[in-house]
Design an enzyme around this catalytic site. Sequence first.
Site, PDB file in Angstrom:
ATOM      1  N   GLN A 176      85.601 111.429  76.043  1.00  0.00           N
ATOM      2  CA  GLN A 176      84.829 111.708  76.880  1.00  0.00           C
ATOM      3  C   GLN A 176      84.456 112.981  77.612  1.00  0.00           C
ATOM      4  O   GLN A 176      84.896 113.715  77.505  1.00  0.00           O
ATOM      5  CB  GLN A 176      84.781 110.482  78.260  1.00  0.00           C
ATOM      6  CG  GLN A 176      86.279 110.749  78.520  1.00  0.00           C
ATOM      7  CD  GLN A 176      86.727 109.670  79.569  1.00  0.00           C
ATOM      8  OE1 GLN A 176      87.669 109.305  80.635  1.00  0.00           O
ATOM      9  NE2 GLN A 176      87.354 109.080  78.210  1.00  0.00           N
ATOM     10  N   HIS A 196      82.685 114.765  81.066  1.00  0.00           N
ATOM     11  CA  HIS A 196      82.763 113.822  82.885  1.00  0.00           C
ATOM     12  C   HIS A 196      81.943 115.609  83.026  1.00  0.00           C
ATOM     13  O   HIS A 196      82.028 116.860  82.696  1.00  0.00           O
ATOM     14  CB  HIS A 196      83.614 115.123  83.138  1.00  0.00           C
ATOM     15  CG  HIS A 196      84.863 113.454  83.423  1.00  0.00           C
ATOM     16  ND1 HIS A 196      84.824 112.703  83.318  1.00  0.00           N
ATOM     17  CD2 HIS A 196      86.168 114.001  83.083  1.00  0.00           C
ATOM     18  CE1 HIS A 196      86.345 111.879  83.195  1.00  0.00           C
ATOM     19  NE2 HIS A 196      86.827 112.825  82.849  1.00  0.00           N
ATOM     20  N   GLU A 238      89.981 117.109  86.281  1.00  0.00           N
ATOM     21  CA  GLU A 238      91.050 116.578  85.770  1.00  0.00           C
ATOM     22  C   GLU A 238      92.485 117.216  85.610  1.00  0.00           C
ATOM     23  O   GLU A 238      92.620 118.641  84.661  1.00  0.00           O
ATOM     24  CB  GLU A 238      91.109 115.270  84.801  1.00  0.00           C
ATOM     25  CG  GLU A 238      90.657 114.555  84.954  1.00  0.00           C
ATOM     26  CD  GLU A 238      89.975 113.343  83.795  1.00  0.00           C
ATOM     27  OE1 GLU A 238      89.595 113.297  83.524  1.00  0.00           O
ATOM     28  OE2 GLU A 238      90.844 114.439  82.887  1.00  0.00           O
ATOM     29  N   HIS A 244      87.215 115.274  75.626  1.00  0.00           N
ATOM     30  CA  HIS A 244      88.185 114.833  75.503  1.00  0.00           C
ATOM     31  C   HIS A 244      88.945 114.013  75.105  1.00  0.00           C
ATOM     32  O   HIS A 244      88.548 112.659  75.450  1.00  0.00           O
ATOM     33  CB  HIS A 244      88.886 116.077  76.756  1.00  0.00           C
ATOM     34  CG  HIS A 244      88.936 115.107  77.955  1.00  0.00           C
ATOM     35  ND1 HIS A 244      87.731 115.708  78.762  1.00  0.00           N
ATOM     36  CD2 HIS A 244      88.962 114.172  78.689  1.00  0.00           C
ATOM     37  CE1 HIS A 244      88.092 114.848  79.725  1.00  0.00           C
ATOM     38  NE2 HIS A 244      88.301 114.070  80.154  1.00  0.00           N
ATOM     39  N   ARG A 277      80.699 109.331  77.635  1.00  0.00           N
ATOM     40  CA  ARG A 277      81.433 108.843  76.216  1.00  0.00           C
ATOM     41  C   ARG A 277      81.227 109.059  74.928  1.00  0.00           C
ATOM     42  O   ARG A 277      79.633 109.299  74.732  1.00  0.00           O
ATOM     43  CB  ARG A 277      81.574 107.450  75.777  1.00  0.00           C
ATOM     44  CG  ARG A 277      82.671 106.991  77.235  1.00  0.00           C
ATOM     45  CD  ARG A 277      82.826 104.910  76.796  1.00  0.00           C
ATOM     46  NE  ARG A 277      83.844 104.720  77.885  1.00  0.00           N
ATOM     47  CZ  ARG A 277      83.485 104.655  79.173  1.00  0.00           C
ATOM     48  NH1 ARG A 277      82.348 104.638  79.693  1.00  0.00           N
ATOM     49  NH2 ARG A 277      84.456 104.863  79.985  1.00  0.00           N
TER      50      ARG A 277
END
Length: 404
Positions: free
Chosen positions: A101, A103, A138, A270, A289
Amino acid sequence: MTKNYLFKLENTIQNYAWGSKTALQSLFGIENAEQQPQAEIWMGAHPNGCSKVQCADGVHLLSELIERNKPDILSPRTAEQFGELPYLFKVLAAGNALSIQVHPSKAEAELGFAKEEAQGIERAHPQRNYRDANHKPELVYALTPYQAMNGFRRFAEIIAFFEQLVAKLHIPEVASLLAQFRADQTSSGLEAFFVGILSLEGEEKQQALDALLTYAHQQVLNQDSRVEFALILELAQTYPGDIGLFAPLMLNVLTLQPGEAMYLDARTPHAYLKGAGLEVMANSDNVLRAGLTAKHIDVAELARCTLFAEKPKETLLLQPVVDGNKQSYLVPVPDFAFNCFVKAEAERIYVESAEIVFAIDADTTVSHPSGESLLLKKGESAFIPAFAQEYTITSTGRVARVFN
């Protein structure tokens, strides 16, 4: 409700299919009598799994507590800048691989969210790309060996892998894409190659995947020491026929050892593959995705929100700034910050924003100058509002701290 300075959290466990059935019990003694996949523990105020707080007058959603007085609880600066608790803190326990995926950046998320809102697409619709208008950087901190993919390999590495593959087996479509990439080793060249692989369909896709698995089997039988080929075969057991099986040849594959951490920036492909770790992210649910999934893949939108650049493997791990027992992992976003105390010897912490502390592997005492205190067993957490101003933690084991 706000007479307390320390709030013990009751957290939601998310039973996603890829979750481990044993990790949370092994690490924290959390029972799993029904043998459900226990994928994530959510600590925060996200509406899809909001924590609850124990107050003098009963149990309340953390979001309800925050709404009572955002400037006092979040801090005036955080309340003004974000208007909510700006992070979500998780324990993540992967028994099987999560999807590959990307972001979106903050600007891309705002634009994409506004566009889909204007189109009237329901936020829960399976083909919706943007659930909110926020980015989702993240940080992950490994609790067990934690295998992941993160960022594109060096162009030369990608080309070398695929040259070996097409030299051994007849895959005309992949060979054609590779020739174009070899001739144009730039960001646009990588984009064309990556999008080309993801866009393979029908017989061409099946032929390419069959050849990939044949080659991976050969390498494993020849005792090739590289992890990529065994990983491809392992992923094929869970995701047969998925074009994401090519990802280990394009993305960096690494295994974090317990206590190691890495940062995953916006626009970077990632995937988490297996293992347990702590994860902190901006408060968002936006995921584009690229494979290893039965869910919606929008290749064009994915490509628009991906940075097609080399990310050398040796740059992936975060090196902590050490100050006594405290390890600080610096990230380039204001949404969250992460510390880990390797042990806590009456560590005094001064509070400038709402914080969450998590007892990793030993009982932890959280104390406030007012005399209030909490005992957290391993696997338990507490919320400390900004108005607490300071608190002290004591533990013989590690304690994680998230704030902004």
